[in-house]
Design an enzyme around this catalytic site. Sequence first.
Site, PDB file in Angstrom:
ATOM      1  N   GLY A  53      -6.287   5.575   8.726  1.00 28.72           N
ATOM      2  CA  GLY A  53      -6.917   6.198   7.411  1.00 28.72           C
ATOM      3  C   GLY A  53      -7.843   5.292   6.793  1.00 28.72           C
ATOM      4  N   ALA A  54      -7.658   5.215   5.440  1.00 30.98           N
ATOM      5  CA  ALA A  54      -8.862   4.446   4.591  1.00 30.98           C
ATOM      6  C   ALA A  54      -8.746   3.054   4.870  1.00 30.98           C
ATOM      7  CB  ALA A  54      -8.585   4.780   3.092  1.00 30.98           C
ATOM      8  N   GLY A  60      -8.569   1.428   7.872  1.00 31.62           N
ATOM      9  CA  GLY A  60      -9.322   1.189   8.839  1.00 31.62           C
ATOM     10  C   GLY A  60      -8.612   1.342  10.397  1.00 31.62           C
ATOM     11  N   ASP A  69     -10.823  12.721  15.786  1.00 34.68           N
ATOM     12  CA  ASP A  69     -11.336  13.135  16.980  1.00 34.68           C
ATOM     13  C   ASP A  69     -12.780  12.740  17.425  1.00 34.68           C
ATOM     14  OD1 ASP A  69      -8.885  14.880  17.228  1.00 34.68           O
ATOM     15  OD2 ASP A  69     -10.061  16.406  15.798  1.00 34.68           O
TER      16      ASP A  69
END
Length: 315
Positions: free
Chosen positions: A222-223, A225, A252
Site C-alpha cells: 500500500g502506501a 511501497g 493491477d
Amino acid sequence: MILTVTPNPSLDRTYEVPALERGEVNRATGERVDPGGKGVNVSRAVAAAGRRTVAVLPLGGAPGAVVAELLDAQGIEVAPVAVAGATRSNIALAEADGVLTKINAPGPELTAAEQELLLETVHRQSRGADWIACCGSLPRGLAPSWYAELVGRAHTAGVRIALDTSGPALAAALRERPDVVKPNAEELAEAVGCRLTTVGDAVKAAEELRGMGARTVLASLGADGQVLVDEHGAWFGTARVDVVRSNVGAGDSSLAGFLIAGGRGPEALASALAHGAAAVQTPGSVMPTPGDLDPAAVTVTATVPVDRALKEPVT
C-alpha cells in the site's frame, strides 16, 4: 504480448462523491463505466502503455456484451468464452479523501464444460505470449485447484505465468510454482499466517512464500511501497504520490508495469511502482499512459530497511 485471464470479470460503475453519507441521498460529482476484473485491468494498463494484450474471459448476458464492447474500444483483443450466466455488475463509491467503498456482485456459476473451455481458450491464445497474467477471484463453480491447473498447463506450453489471487486458490497454485505471485499485504500475511508490522516482516513472509513454491514474489504494501523477492535477493521500493483519487486497479496497473518491464529485477520493480503510483492519481479505474508516469518519484534499493515500521500494519 501479455495474455490476461479473468475468470470472474465485471461491468464496473464508479461514482465520485464528496463524502459518503449512509442513509442519505448522495449526489455524484463524476461517473464512469468500465470493464472490470483484475486481469481485465492488467490488459487495460498494458494497452494504455501501447503494448499488445489479449484478454481471455467468460462473458454472458447484456453486461458481458458491454464489457466486450468497452475493451474493444480501448484496443484490447478479446477472446471471449460464452457462458450461460450474466456477467456481474459492480458498484464503487470513491470519496474525495480517497476512501473507496465497493459493492461486488457474486457473478455467474460456470459449468464444468465452461470451465474446460476457458482453460482450452487460454492454451490456444497463449501461443506467442510473453506472459500470462491470471488474476482475481474464482467464480462460483470453479474449485480452488483451477488456478493450479492453469499454471501447470502454462508451464507445459513453455509460457511464464503471473498469478494475482489469494486464499485457497493461491495455496493450491503454489505447488505448480508460478513464476510470479503478487499479493498485497493482507494476502501475504494470510498466505504464511503471520503479522506484518515492518518491512522486514514483509520480506520474510515473501521468502516463506517462495519456499512454498512461488519463484518470484512482488508484494504491495500500500502506501508503504513494494517489496520484490526472488532467487537473486530482495529489493524495496517506494513512489511519491501527490494526490490519491482512486485506488481501483492500482495493483493491477502495478503488475502490468512489472510484466511490461520484463517481470524480474529492480528495473521491473521500479516500473511497477511508477505504474501503481500513477494509477492512484487517476479517477475511477482509469489506467495511466506513459505520459502519466513519473520515474523520478520512484526509489528502489537493495538495502532493505527491515526495521521500518509499516504505516498500514497487518495484525
